[in-house]
Enzyme design. Structure first.
Site, PDB file in Angstrom:
ATOM      1  CD  GLN A 135     -14.902  36.626 -12.023  1.00 36.41           C
ATOM      2  OE1 GLN A 135     -13.773  36.390 -12.479  1.00 36.41           O
ATOM      3  NE2 GLN A 135     -15.121  36.774 -10.731  1.00 36.41           N
ATOM      4  CB  THR A 193     -11.342  23.787 -10.805  1.00 34.05           C
ATOM      5  OG1 THR A 193     -12.324  24.804 -10.991  1.00 34.05           O
ATOM      6  CG2 THR A 193     -10.632  24.000  -9.474  1.00 34.05           C
ATOM      7  CG  ASP A 212     -13.719  29.005  -5.460  1.00 28.11           C
ATOM      8  OD1 ASP A 212     -12.930  28.856  -4.511  1.00 28.11           O
ATOM      9  OD2 ASP A 212     -13.436  29.676  -6.467  1.00 28.11           O
ATOM     10  CD  GLU A 256      -5.694  39.707  -5.983  1.00 28.81           C
ATOM     11  OE1 GLU A 256      -5.592  40.191  -4.841  1.00 28.81           O
ATOM     12  OE2 GLU A 256      -5.711  38.478  -6.203  1.00 28.81           O
ATOM     13  CG  HIS A 287      -8.760  37.679  -4.018  1.00 29.12           C
ATOM     14  ND1 HIS A 287      -8.161  37.917  -5.235  1.00 29.12           N
ATOM     15  CD2 HIS A 287      -9.968  37.101  -4.295  1.00 29.12           C
ATOM     16  CE1 HIS A 287      -8.949  37.503  -6.208  1.00 29.12           C
ATOM     17  NE2 HIS A 287     -10.057  37.009  -5.667  1.00 29.12           N
ATOM     18  CD  GLU A 316      -9.551  29.517  -5.306  1.00 27.43           C
ATOM     19  OE1 GLU A 316     -10.246  28.764  -4.574  1.00 27.43           O
ATOM     20  OE2 GLU A 316     -10.026  30.237  -6.182  1.00 27.43           O
ATOM     21  CD  GLU A 350      -9.967  33.440  -8.541  1.00 24.29           C
ATOM     22  OE1 GLU A 350     -10.439  34.575  -8.709  1.00 24.29           O
ATOM     23  OE2 GLU A 350     -10.575  32.526  -7.952  1.00 24.29           O
ATOM     24  CG  ASP A 365     -11.591  29.174  -9.445  1.00 24.75           C
ATOM     25  OD1 ASP A 365     -12.122  28.480 -10.322  1.00 24.75           O
ATOM     26  OD2 ASP A 365     -12.118  30.192  -8.955  1.00 24.75           O
ATOM     27  CE  LYS A 369     -14.063  32.954 -10.425  1.00 25.27           C
ATOM     28  NZ  LYS A 369     -12.749  33.076  -9.784  1.00 25.27           N
ATOM     29  NE  ARG A 386      -9.655  36.999 -12.551  1.00 27.17           N
ATOM     30  CZ  ARG A 386      -9.961  36.516 -11.367  1.00 27.17           C
ATOM     31  NH1 ARG A 386     -11.218  36.449 -10.983  1.00 27.17           N
ATOM     32  NH2 ARG A 386      -9.024  36.073 -10.556  1.00 27.17           N
TER      33      ARG A 386
END
Length: 399
Positions: A229, A246, A115, A347, A122, A190, A188, A222, A242, A226
């Site tokens: 993480q 996925t 990844d 975000e 971002h 992607e 996420e 993904d 993570k 948080r």
């Protein structure tokens, strides 16, 4: 085919997937409109010993992808022929199945999963959120495509429920870490790229060889915890935050269907090193919609990505690491320059400090029962738009 003309799954698309009917083994098909064509028996009509048919009778795309670019082109031309002309209808009709009558499966047997972190917007946003007193981009970011190795065994197809992960988390206001369900579960948005032709250990794949090794693209979510993480990622990067899941789309769009989508990169400064140089348009004009419980909350543009897919593959192999058929690499979160183009809830809510509204309700991170769908479209070679399919997952309570 009736019903396909002008749709996002017309003859200019023809994505591959793996499907099964009740009582049958999974095998390779191609989507046309709201149907899937069972490829192997149609190929065997003309050639009972067809090598393509043997590859298409397997429960993943890997055998077909390993056949290489020339065979991909031959197969695509043949599929267009049998679906375009009425003379083939009597033979193909018995092997066309409505999507409502089949079960879709993970399309690829994934080998390694990498990844990346290829969006400047971002990476800058995350840097400002996680490290507000430092420069948002670390010194290496504009010199190489930053990435990490993920967990291939937890890649699941669209529609799979996502169990809220547990792990260590420590909020800034807490004195010590605790273990429990993630309180800051995120998405996420992607784009994923699938390796078709492998490379040898010790060899390097150049940016110019991208299309020889890359079979196609998938939509990809993904999922990210948080809080887990943030506590674990220094100094070695993402791990349990993570690795729990996925999600990828059921359909793999071949690169040939994206011929009209290539576009220039937004600009790279400083100039990348020679092995990362690309000739001509290297970005992709792919639009994404992030849908939370039926409401579109963001529209990230892939065309805003700083690093190109060819550069990501070249960097993956610059040290001599090999790639295998079925390897998957992801772009990292797709985020544009505007607030409504951010590809993660981290975000969109600015770390939870500025909740965003969904049907009048303030939201930040994912709650149990939430359903997220990612939708992807791109210019088609016939002038319309093709759909790369959807990536959907519903959050289930921690176990």
């Amino acid at each position: 085919m009736p019903g396909a003309a002008g749709s996002p799954f017309d003859l200019d698309h023809l994505p591959y997937g793996v499907f099964s009917r009740s009582g049958d083994q999974p095998r390779v098909g191609v989507r046309i409109g709201d149907h899937v064509l069972d490829l192997a028996p149609v190929a065997e009509i003309g050639d009972p010993a067809s090598a393509l048919a043997r590859a298409w009778r397997t429960p993943s795309l890997n055998a077909f992808m390993a056949m290489g670019r020339d065979q991909w082109a031959i197969a695509r031309e043949w599929i267009e022929e049998v679906l375009r002309h009425d003379v083939h209808e009597a033979r193909t009709a018995p092997h066309l199945h409505p999507l409502a009558d089949v079960e879709l499966h993970l399309p690829v047997e994934v080998g390694d999963y990498v990844d990346f972190y290829a969006s400047e917007h971002h990476a800058s946003n995350v840097g400002r959120i996680f490290r507000p007193d430092q420069e948002p981009l670390l010194p290496n970011w504009k010199h190489l495509p930053v990435g990490y190795h993920g967990r291939a065994g937890t890649i699941v197809p669209s529609g799979t429920g996502i169990v809220r992960p547990q792990g260590q988390r420590k909020a800034p206001t807490e004195d010590a870490p605790t273990v429990g369900p993630s309180r800051r579960l995120d998405i996420e948005a992607e784009l994923g790229f699938v390796v078709g032709v492998p490379s040898a250990l010790g060899d390097r794949v150049t940016t110019g060889d991208f299309a020889r090794h890359t079979f196609g693209v998938v939509g990809l979510n993904d999922w990210s915890a948080r809080d887990i993480q943030a506590w674990e990622y220094v100094p070695l990067g993402p791990f349990l935050g993570k690795s729990f899941a996925t999600t990828i789309s059921h359909w793999v769009t071949p690169l040939a269907a994206l011929d009209a989508a290539w576009t220039d990169l937004p600009g790279q400064d400083p100039r990348p090193l020679d092995y990362l140089q690309v000739d001509g348009p290297a970005g992709l004009d792919i639009s994404v919609e992030v849908v939370l419980n039926g409401t579109v909350v963001s529209r990230p543009p892939y065309s805003s990505m700083y690093w190109s897919p060819a550069q990501m593959l070249a960097h993956t192999t610059v040290n001599g690491a090999s790639v295998r058929t079925g390897d998957l690499w992801a772009s990292g979160t797709i985020s544009g320059p505007e607030p409504d183009q951010r590809g993660s809830f981290l975000e969109l809510s600015w770390g939870g400090k500025e909740p965003f509204l969904v049907d009048g309700e303030e939201r930040s991170f994912l709650e149990d029962g939430d359903e997220v769908t990612l939708r992807y479209t791109a210019p088609g070679t016939s002038g319309g738009r093709i759909s790369l399919g959807e990536v959907t997952g519903r959050i289930l309570p921690a176990t």
